[in-house]
Structures are given as C-alpha cells and as structure tokens.
Scaffold this motif. Structure first.
Motif, PDB file in Angstrom:
ATOM      1  N   ILE A  37      47.269  62.750 111.830  1.00 30.46           N
ATOM      2  CA  ILE A  37      48.207  62.831 110.627  1.00 30.46           C
ATOM      3  C   ILE A  37      49.030  62.162 110.258  1.00 30.46           C
ATOM      4  O   ILE A  37      49.916  61.505 109.968  1.00 30.46           O
ATOM      5  N   LYS A  38      50.343  62.868 111.171  1.00 29.98           N
ATOM      6  CA  LYS A  38      51.460  63.333 111.314  1.00 29.98           C
ATOM      7  C   LYS A  38      52.262  61.383 111.492  1.00 29.98           C
ATOM      8  O   LYS A  38      53.611  60.819 110.916  1.00 29.98           O
ATOM      9  N   ASP A  39      51.341  60.463 111.921  1.00 33.37           N
ATOM     10  CA  ASP A  39      51.432  59.115 112.615  1.00 33.37           C
ATOM     11  C   ASP A  39      50.912  57.924 111.216  1.00 33.37           C
ATOM     12  O   ASP A  39      51.997  57.383 110.830  1.00 33.37           O
ATOM     13  N   ILE A  40      50.872  58.721 110.037  1.00 35.11           N
ATOM     14  CA  ILE A  40      50.176  58.502 109.156  1.00 35.11           C
ATOM     15  C   ILE A  40      50.761  58.382 107.969  1.00 35.11           C
ATOM     16  O   ILE A  40      50.554  57.426 106.668  1.00 35.11           O
ATOM     17  N   GLY A  41      51.130  59.832 107.959  1.00 35.58           N
ATOM     18  CA  GLY A  41      51.671  60.792 107.032  1.00 35.58           C
ATOM     19  C   GLY A  41      50.594  61.033 105.781  1.00 35.58           C
ATOM     20  O   GLY A  41      49.484  60.097 105.783  1.00 35.58           O
ATOM     21  N   GLU A  42      51.012  61.675 104.292  1.00 37.24           N
ATOM     22  CA  GLU A  42      49.905  62.050 103.063  1.00 37.24           C
ATOM     23  C   GLU A  42      49.219  61.053 102.648  1.00 37.24           C
ATOM     24  O   GLU A  42      48.085  60.844 102.058  1.00 37.24           O
ATOM     25  N   PHE A  43      49.774  60.110 102.140  1.00 36.12           N
ATOM     26  CA  PHE A  43      49.020  58.887 100.890  1.00 36.12           C
ATOM     27  C   PHE A  43      48.676  58.334 101.873  1.00 36.12           C
ATOM     28  O   PHE A  43      47.714  58.336 101.416  1.00 36.12           O
ATOM     29  N   LEU A  66      47.097  59.245 104.634  1.00 32.79           N
ATOM     30  CA  LEU A  66      45.759  59.827 104.664  1.00 32.79           C
ATOM     31  C   LEU A  66      44.913  60.205 103.899  1.00 32.79           C
ATOM     32  O   LEU A  66      44.019  60.551 103.486  1.00 32.79           O
TER      33      LEU A  66
END
Lengths: 350, 350
Positions: free
Chosen positions: B8-14, B16
């Motif tokens: 998750i931390k590789d791609i971030g909230e948006f 995801l």
C-alpha cells in the motif's frame, strides 16, 4: 460526571453505551429531526424530506495518524471528528442530519474520557441540528479509532458536484487558507511561540467550524457550479474539481487569503506560508466555482458581501477555470506561471 | 490481479482507491440502484424510494478482536465484514441498499490483500443488490480495522422493531443456533478435528449468509411482532426484545435448533452445545415473535413451510412471550425452570 476513575473494562460495552447516550442528550434523541428510532435497535429508522437526495459520507480518524492526544482534549477531539463529515455534506450543498459513530477504544481508557469525546460530538452536532442515531463501540488495544458516518439531504436541484465547473468560471474560496497547518505547527512546537493571533491558529486546528451555513447561502444563490471542501489542501481539491469537470484552472497566488497569524507562524517556522495555503490540509473551507459570464466578478463581490454579512466569513476570488483539461497553473506575483501539482496529504505514502 | 507484491505504501491512498473501485465493478456503480453519485465526490448522492423509511447501522471489526487472519482469507473477511450489516437491516424488516466502507490499513500490507477484502465485500454486496457508495481509507499501523455503515429502506408499515413483542406471542428462530461458535472452536483448534459436518461449521463462522431473503418473506406475512438478528447470542438478543417490549419470555431448551455437527463439535471440545446456542455470537439468524392468538402455532408452522420452501431455511418455535417484565426463563427438558441471563459477547469486559 460520576465515577471519574472508572475504566471502560470495569463497566463493559452495554453500560458504556447507556452512559454515552446520556451524554448525547438531545443530540441523541432528535425529536422532530426525522428520527423515528435512534440508538437502540438493530438499525436507526429515519425519515428524510420528500424531494430530497440522500447524502452519505464517512471519515475515519486514527490516534497518532490524524490526531495527537498530547494537544487534543477529548472534547476537542469529538468536535473535530465530526467536522470533516459536516464539511463533506456542506460541500455537496446539503444539510447534515444524522450521524453514526463507531469507536475503537482501549479497554483501560477512562469512561469519563469517552464521555468527553461524546460531549464534543454532541456540542458540534447540536450546533447544526444533527442527531447521533447509531454507532458501534469495540476494543482497539493500541490506538483510539473514530469513524463517523454522516447522512444529510439536499434538494435535487441544489446538489453541488465537483464535476460542475465550466470554462471561464470564477474560482472562489471561503475563509482563510493554511491556518490549520499553521496551528498544527504551533501545537507541535509546544504551543509557546509568541505569535500574534496564536489562539486563532490553535482554534483553526483544534476546533474548526464546518462551513455548513456558508454552503447553504452559497447554494441558495443559484450561482454555484462545482464545490469541494478543503480537507486535503487547496491544490489537491482543485485538481479533483478539474479532473471531475474535464477542464483546467489557473489561480493567482497573491489572491490566496492567508491570515496575518498564519504568515507570522510561517516566518517563525521558516516555511513559505503559500505552502500551507496550497498543501496544508484540514482548513475545511469551501472551494467553489461560479459562472464566469459577463458581470460575474461583480456578482461574486455581491455574493461575498451577502455571505460576510450573514456569517462573518469572507469569500475570495482566487482564479479561473480554463479549457485545458487537467492542467492547474498558478501565477506568481511577478507573472511567472507554474504548474500546481496535486500534492497534499496522502495516506500511506512515506 | 497485477503487481502482486505491491505494498500500500508504494502506491498511496489515491491509487489504492482507484484499484478498489475497479475491484468492486458493478457493486461500486449501482446502475439503477438509486445511486445518483457513488464513490468519488465529497459524499454519495442517493435516492431512496418514496414512502420508505431509511435504515442506517454500522459495525466495526478490529483484527485480533473480531477476527483472526490466521484462518480468515481476506476475501472471507470482506464477506464477513458486511454480513453483520446486512443482518441488521434484515432484522429491521428492510432491504439493504448502500454501504460505506472505512478501512484502517497497515501501510506495509499488500495491495492485493486489500483488493481481496474488497472482492469479498463485492461478492456479498452483489448477492443482495447492495452498492458500495463511499468510504475512507487510512493508516492503522498495528491492526486492520473495518467499519461498514449500511443504509437500507423499509416501507413504514413493515419496519420490525425489537419493541414489537406482546404477551402471548410465539418466539421463533430461523436456522440453527451455535454453529458459528462451534465453527470458531473448530478453527481455533487448527481445523483438524474429525467431525462430521465440519465444513458446515467452518462456513457458519467464516462465510455466514445474512437472512435478508428470509426476513423479507417473514415481514411480508404481516405476522411479525418484534425481530432481532442474533449477533451476540440468543440470550442477549431475547433480553433486548423483552426489555424494549416491556414483557418477559420463556423458552424451552429442547426446542432450540442445534445441528448435529455443532453437537459433535461440542462433545469433542467438552462444551455443552446449549451454551453455544444461547450465548455464542455471530449466528446471524433471526429471532422474532408472531402474534400468539388462537391458531397461531398452526400459522407459524405454515409460515415455516413457506420459508423453507422459498429459502431452504427452517423456522422453529422455541418459546412464548410472558407478561412478567424483564424476566427471561428457560425450561429444561425435565421441566425445571431457570432464569436465562443476558450473557453473550460484551466488548471490554474481561
């Protein structure tokens, strides 16, 4: 409140819920607020007004990520937990009506601490006629978690989507920008910086007032195209409007409303106040567009006067919607044009 | 799914959120389901049917408290997270329509893991015509947190409150009791006990089916007084009905429907299966009362046949509503009468 040293684990879930309902008082009963049955059955039973659309949104806060208990009192935290929700409904042009509150709590927490969170929720809910109609409580051993789901309503013709911007529209913003970020910097530093207007910054971070009344006035003017609330920073919100509307935007940095206290705190911290105004989150101001037809700057000024008179909140013209899809530019005071990137708070990214 | 090792931390909230919306597919669009605007604005914009009451409820699950990832696949977890919500709407006599999903996620979690949770949510949502119209994602470093808010609707005359029981009413229950608790015992033991019907118990705990269809049939019969879903165990739910209705109740323990597999697992574990049936949570069966007028046992049997024919789910007569306020008794096979205490799962209590 009685039994100040009671822990949650001493009384259990059912007794805790009873006490929280008591703390809510009228904000938990909702007489005449369309609440047929609130807390206390498998689900709340609600009656919305005929002809309205139902609005629904939720927002989760996690201790240490969204808030720090070293500078939030539990009452402020309760207030703030509901702010983002009310702000979301306001940004849709709606009236917030009902909320459901889910809490993940540490079993050794004091009951009075949770009651204070609820008192803060009830305080803000009461201010805007919102009833707490349900929720859930459960154990979360490491971190306090608050997730609030808000329900609101808006008349069909008054719903303000972020996709409602058109080429030539004026871009407006309520209030001041960057104050919440300045307040956070102030609090993180220990709350001791000798800044004129420090209290304003503290309040901007700890106890912001969602622009529910302002949104209603703006929407009733019939002039609003697109509207967003600024929870993740102006740059990020403007990009959302531009993407959803299939257009571009240009803002003038010198038009951005930044308070003196924010500027002073920025100088104190060694930060460009523009960065707080553009990328600092949690201002909960409204970002909106109005039709850019002939005479509209005049109309915008008139709308601003009406808003300021009714609420005390300023309205500023900060830019224009452009035809170029997806592009957001900012014009510096010297006339230099730079792309404005959609930066802002992004969970998970390191 | 692509990029199986992405965190998750590789791609971030948006990014995801974009991927999760893709996973939802039709369950995130809700064409023709009253969804004017779903995920992607400040709030969802919904249209409920005229003449209906709006139903709203939420349910929070915390890793290690409500579920254990050592025996839940993420897809099963997504399914189960939505079960309690659908069950709550069913228990009100309503039709579930829209859900908002808040997730507290560990940044180092695999994106594919979260996608699988969403696939499980989408699977169950699709089965009952529910659209996911919003939510929130944020960081929760120690434990996965899932909070789902469900919205449903019911025609005014069909809302089933837990306060609808009257003296003399028959008490009925759908399905079998204690199977979810038996399944949990089976899974906690490592899932290796040689029990006939073990798969039924596993499914009862991991992938229960909320009684949405059954509730609709029962409600449309016009015979239902009070109704609750059994999430915290029969004893606790019956006490809720009795308290809300201002009456008492008596059940016969030998009438409680307990499957053979549950009985076998109880014997294997050295537990009285009655304890699982009375106090074991998460069965998500319906507990209801119907009018106890002359001929009603006959009517109950007829209703049971209709229900079984349409859904395969049995309906059992287990007791009667008594006038004595707040008292719940159980009659043992030998005729001995004991008070039934409102025990069941209680968060925070040790």
């Amino acid at each position: 409140m009685k039994g100040n040293n009671l822990r949650i684990k001493d009384i259990g879930e059912f007794a805790l819920i009873e006490r929280l309902v008591e703390v809510l008082g009228p904000a938990g009963r909702g007489a005449g607020q369309g609440v047929i049955r609130g807390i206390g059955d498998d689900a709340a039973v609600l009656q919305n007004n005929p002809g309205t659309r139902l609005l629904a949104s939720c927002d989760m806060l996690v201790e240490g990520i969204h808030f720090d208990l070293s500078y939030f009192t539990p009452r402020q935290l309760g207030w703030k937990a509901l702010v983002a929700n009310l702000s979301d409904i306001a940004a849709m042009g709606g009236r917030p009506r009902w909320a459901l509150v889910s809490l993940g709590l540490k079993p050794e927490m004091k009951v009075s601490f949770v009651e204070e969170i609820y008192a803060g929720i009830a305080e803000l809910a009461g201010k805007f006629g919102v009833t707490i109609v349900g929720g859930d409580t459960c154990s979360s051993p490491e971190r306090l978690v608050i997730d609030i789901c808000i329900l609101g309503e808006a008349y069909r013709a008054e719903v303000a989507y972020r996709s409602g911007a058109h080429e030539g529209d004026l871009i407006l913003v309520t209030g001041k920008l960057g104050a919440a970020a300045a307040g956070l910097a102030y609090l993180r530093e220990g709350g001791k910086a000798a800044i004129d207007g420090a209290e304003e910054l503290r309040q901007a971070h700890l106890k912001p007032v969602p622009r529910v009344k302002e949104a209603a006035i703006l929407i009733h003017s019939g002039m609003v195209g697109a509207m967003n609330d600024i929870s993740d920073g102006l740059a990020s919100e403007l990009h959302e409007i531009v993407q959803a509307s299939g257009c571009g935007a240009r803002i003038w940095t010198e038009r951005l409303p930044i308070s003196q206290a924010t500027a002073l705190m920025a100088a104190h911290t060694g930060v460009n106040p523009l960065d707080w105004a553009l990328y600092g989150g949690e201002d909960y101001e409204l970002l909106l567009t109005i039709s850019g037809e002939k005479g509209s700057p005049l109309k915008a000024r008139k709308l601003g006067r009406t808003l300021a008179k009714a609420t005390g909140t300023p309205l500023n013209f900060i830019g224009r919607i452009l035809p170029l899809s997806g592009t957001v530019e900012m014009v510096r005071p010297d006339g230099e044009i730079e792309p404005l990137l959609p930066e802002g708070y992004n969970h998970f990214k390191e």
